[in-house]
Each structure stands twice: as C-alpha cells, then as structure tokens.
Design a protein around this motif. Structure first.
Motif, short mmCIF file in Angstrom:
data_model
loop_
_atom_site.label_atom_id
_atom_site.label_comp_id
_atom_site.label_asym_id
_atom_site.label_seq_id
_atom_site.Cartn_x
_atom_site.Cartn_y
_atom_site.Cartn_z
N GLN A 91 11.23 -15.54 -12.83
CA GLN A 91 12.27 -16.21 -13.62
C GLN A 91 13.58 -16.32 -12.85
OE1 GLN A 91 12.70 -14.72 -17.67
NE2 GLN A 91 10.58 -14.00 -17.67
N ASP A 92 13.93 -15.27 -12.12
CA ASP A 92 15.22 -15.21 -11.44
C ASP A 92 15.26 -16.00 -10.14
OD1 ASP A 92 16.08 -13.56 -13.48
OD2 ASP A 92 15.87 -11.71 -12.33
N LEU A 93 14.17 -15.93 -9.36
CA LEU A 93 14.18 -16.48 -8.01
C LEU A 93 13.09 -17.52 -7.75
CD1 LEU A 93 14.83 -13.20 -5.96
CD2 LEU A 93 16.51 -14.91 -6.66
N GLY A 94 12.12 -17.61 -8.62
CA GLY A 94 10.99 -18.51 -8.40
C GLY A 94 9.73 -17.74 -8.09
N ALA A 95 8.61 -18.42 -8.12
CA ALA A 95 7.31 -17.78 -7.91
C ALA A 95 7.27 -17.07 -6.55
CB ALA A 95 6.20 -18.82 -7.98
N ILE A 96 6.67 -15.90 -6.55
CA ILE A 96 6.62 -15.07 -5.35
C ILE A 96 5.58 -15.62 -4.37
CG2 ILE A 96 6.05 -12.76 -4.46
CD1 ILE A 96 7.08 -11.69 -7.22
N ALA A 97 6.02 -15.91 -3.16
CA ALA A 97 5.14 -16.44 -2.12
C ALA A 97 4.70 -15.38 -1.12
CB ALA A 97 5.84 -17.57 -1.36
N VAL A 98 5.51 -14.31 -1.02
CA VAL A 98 5.22 -13.24 -0.07
C VAL A 98 5.40 -11.90 -0.79
CG1 VAL A 98 5.87 -12.13 2.10
CG2 VAL A 98 6.05 -14.63 1.87
N LEU A 99 4.38 -11.06 -0.70
CA LEU A 99 4.45 -9.70 -1.25
C LEU A 99 4.29 -8.72 -0.12
CD1 LEU A 99 4.32 -7.49 -3.49
CD2 LEU A 99 1.84 -7.92 -3.57
N ILE A 100 5.22 -7.78 -0.01
CA ILE A 100 5.11 -6.73 1.00
C ILE A 100 5.05 -5.38 0.28
CG2 ILE A 100 6.08 -5.68 3.07
CD1 ILE A 100 7.49 -8.28 3.66
N ASN A 101 3.88 -4.77 0.30
CA ASN A 101 3.66 -3.46 -0.31
C ASN A 101 4.05 -2.38 0.69
OD1 ASN A 101 2.65 -4.00 -2.97
ND2 ASN A 101 0.76 -4.74 -2.05
N ASN A 102 5.32 -2.03 0.67
CA ASN A 102 5.86 -1.12 1.68
C ASN A 102 6.03 0.31 1.20
OD1 ASN A 102 7.72 -0.29 4.05
ND2 ASN A 102 9.06 -0.10 2.26
N ALA A 103 6.33 0.52 -0.07
CA ALA A 103 6.73 1.84 -0.57
C ALA A 103 5.64 2.88 -0.36
CB ALA A 103 7.08 1.75 -2.05
N ALA A 104 6.05 4.08 0.07
CA ALA A 104 5.12 5.19 0.29
C ALA A 104 5.93 6.47 0.47
CB ALA A 104 4.25 4.93 1.51
N SER A 105 5.23 7.58 0.48
CA SER A 105 5.87 8.88 0.72
C SER A 105 4.94 9.73 1.57
CB SER A 105 6.17 9.60 -0.60
OG SER A 105 6.64 10.91 -0.34
N ASP A 106 5.44 10.11 2.75
CA ASP A 106 4.63 10.90 3.68
C ASP A 106 5.00 12.38 3.65
OD1 ASP A 106 7.10 10.74 4.88
OD2 ASP A 106 6.35 10.26 6.88
N THR A 107 5.39 12.88 2.49
CA THR A 107 5.72 14.30 2.33
C THR A 107 4.54 15.16 2.77
OG1 THR A 107 7.19 13.79 0.49
CG2 THR A 107 6.43 16.07 0.70
N ARG A 108 4.83 16.14 3.61
CA ARG A 108 3.77 17.01 4.11
C ARG A 108 3.31 17.98 3.03
NH1 ARG A 108 5.43 13.13 7.54
NH2 ARG A 108 5.02 13.61 9.73
N HIS A 109 2.01 18.36 3.08
CA HIS A 109 1.47 19.30 2.11
C HIS A 109 0.21 19.95 2.66
CE1 HIS A 109 0.07 15.17 1.17
NE2 HIS A 109 -1.11 15.73 0.96
N ASN A 110 0.03 21.21 2.33
CA ASN A 110 -1.14 21.99 2.75
C ASN A 110 -2.30 21.67 1.81
OD1 ASN A 110 -3.10 24.14 3.03
ND2 ASN A 110 -1.52 25.33 4.07
N PHE A 111 -3.45 21.34 2.37
CA PHE A 111 -4.58 20.93 1.54
C PHE A 111 -5.01 22.04 0.58
CE2 PHE A 111 -7.04 23.26 4.63
CZ PHE A 111 -8.22 23.61 3.99
N LEU A 112 -4.77 23.30 0.92
CA LEU A 112 -5.15 24.40 0.04
C LEU A 112 -4.27 24.48 -1.20
CD1 LEU A 112 -5.84 27.18 2.71
CD2 LEU A 112 -7.54 25.95 1.34
#
Length: 260
Positions: A91-112
């Motif tokens: 509605q604000d800018l027009g139909a989306i032509a490009v999507l970039i799925n960038n968000a993530a979190s690489d927080t370290r963690h022990n598998f145990l």
C-alpha cells in the motif's frame, strides 16, 4: 559507500529487507536506496533503524536521485505482524519486486544446554520467517510478472563450525528452501537464490567474535586476504535483484574471499 555499479532496472522497484537496521542489513538498505529503489525494511532494533532512516534522508537532501525508505518495527518471530507489514508495504510503496531474507542471529550456544524451546527459537529467528515472508510476497510478485528473492545463508556450516548448532542447522536448511521454492515459483518468473556471506566484518562480529586468533584463522583460510565487508555482500545482492541476473535461480552465490 564504495559500490560503483548502477542497475537501472532497480530504480523505482520496491525492495523488502528483513533485519535492515544494522550490520549487513543496513548496508543492503543503503545500497538499494542509492540505486533509486523504494526500500522497506523491518527490524527489532528501533533506535538503530530510525538513525539509518535519518541518515538516508540526509543523503536524499543532497542528491534527489535516491529512492524512498520506510522502516517498520517488527519481531520476526511474530509471523502475523510480518505478513501485515508486507501487505502495508504494498500500500505504501507498491508491490514488492525484491525480497531479501537477511535477518538472523548467530548467538553461540553449547549443544548440551539446548532445550526444545531454545531450539524452536533458533529456527524461528533464522529460518521460519524466510519461508513465511516468501509466502506473503508471492501474490505481489506474481501480479508484477516476476521478482527476485534472496535468502541469506552462512558459510559456518560448510566449514563445520561448532558452538551454535541451532544457527548452523537453520542456515543449512536455507539452501533446501531456496532450491525447492525456485522450482515452485519459476513458472511465475520469480527467481529464488541463496547469498552466502563469509566472515563479514560487521560491528557485531568485531565486538563479539573476532579476536586476534580468529583474525589469523580468517586470513589463513581465505584465498583473498582482504576482509569481507558488508558492501561486498551488498554488491552481489544488487546483481541478483537486478534484471541482469534474469536467468539465475536455485543457486548459491558465495562471497567469502575463497574460504569454502
């Protein structure tokens, strides 16, 4: 920003970027904005995101050739909120032509120490929102007659990096998401690719994970000894979003200085 390539096909296109408030995401927002695109981005970091918008608006005052930018606060574990924003962007800018799925979190963690709840959270933050963002933008891209979807991967699991199995598992799954949906969306001329960064020297990496020892390891493993910067990732994203890459889909484009 030192990027020099100009892609006329990106001008006035609506680009949606998740996690655009800092790091690689903020660089992506600015790179597409400088191409004259209409950029919408979401992030949980409101102060940083508002500062980025102010910075870009100042650039617009200097050069009228830049595009438009909109920030929408969003916790990406809230899929309904994400879908609402994707609809509002149209509605604000027009139909989306490009999507970039960038968000993530690489927080370290022990598998145990990983609980079921923490595992599910890692999947939500690093994988689930990518799929539902694609699902939500699909009608808009189909209406446009095509589009480009770029899913951010990670080189961490390629090199058997330990200490964060929730992250590496989710990022490995991104390739499967890309290749399967490239087949499903291809008939509608929607391209789906993975962009895999190497060890990018963002502020978060430099303050949290890069030590003198890891810096030596990075230099040892990269064929090219220059640091991988957010702009290097943005340069590939611009190409994959543009019409110049119109026959590139279901692929994994790696920007890591030749590590993997």
């Amino acid at each position: 920003m030192k990027l020099s390539n100009n892609y006329p096909s990106l001008r006035d296109k609506t680009v949606f970027i998740s996690g655009g408030g800092s790091g690689i995401g903020a660089c992506l927002v600015e790179a597409f904005y400088r191409q004259g695109a209409k950029v919408a981005f979401v992030d949980i970091l409101e102060a940083e995101s508002q500062a980025l918008v102010s910075h870009l608006q100042a650039l617009a005052d200097e050069n009228r050739q830049h595009g438009a930018v909109r920030f929408y606060p969003c916790d990406l574990t809230n899929i309904e909120r994400l879908k609402q924003i994707i609809g509002q962007t149209e509605q604000d800018l027009g139909a989306i032509a490009v999507l970039i799925n960038n968000a993530a979190s690489d927080t370290r963690h022990n598998f145990l120490d990983v609980t079921e709840e923490y595992w599910d959270q890692r999947m939500q933050i690093n994988l689930r929102h990518q799929f539902f963002a694609i699902q939500a933008v699909y009608p808009q891209m189909k209406q446009l007659g095509g589009g480009s979807i770029i899913n951010l991967g990670s080189m961490s699991w390629y090199e058997s990096q330990g200490g964060m199995p929730g992250y590496t598992s989710a990022k490995a799954a991104v390739l499967g998401l890309t290749r399967g949906l490239a087949r499903d969306l291809g008939p509608d001329k929607i391209r789906v690719n993975t962009l895999t960064p190497g060890w990018v020297m963002t502020e978060r990496q430099l303050t949290h994970w890069v030590t003198p020892e890891t810096a030596l390891d990075i230099e040892k493993n990269q064929c090219l000894k220059d640091s991988v910067m957010p702009e290097d990732v943005a340069a590939m994203a611009l190409f994959l979003a543009s019409d110049d890459s119109k026959l590139c889909t279901a692929q994994n484009f790696i920007v890591d200085g030749g590590w993997i």
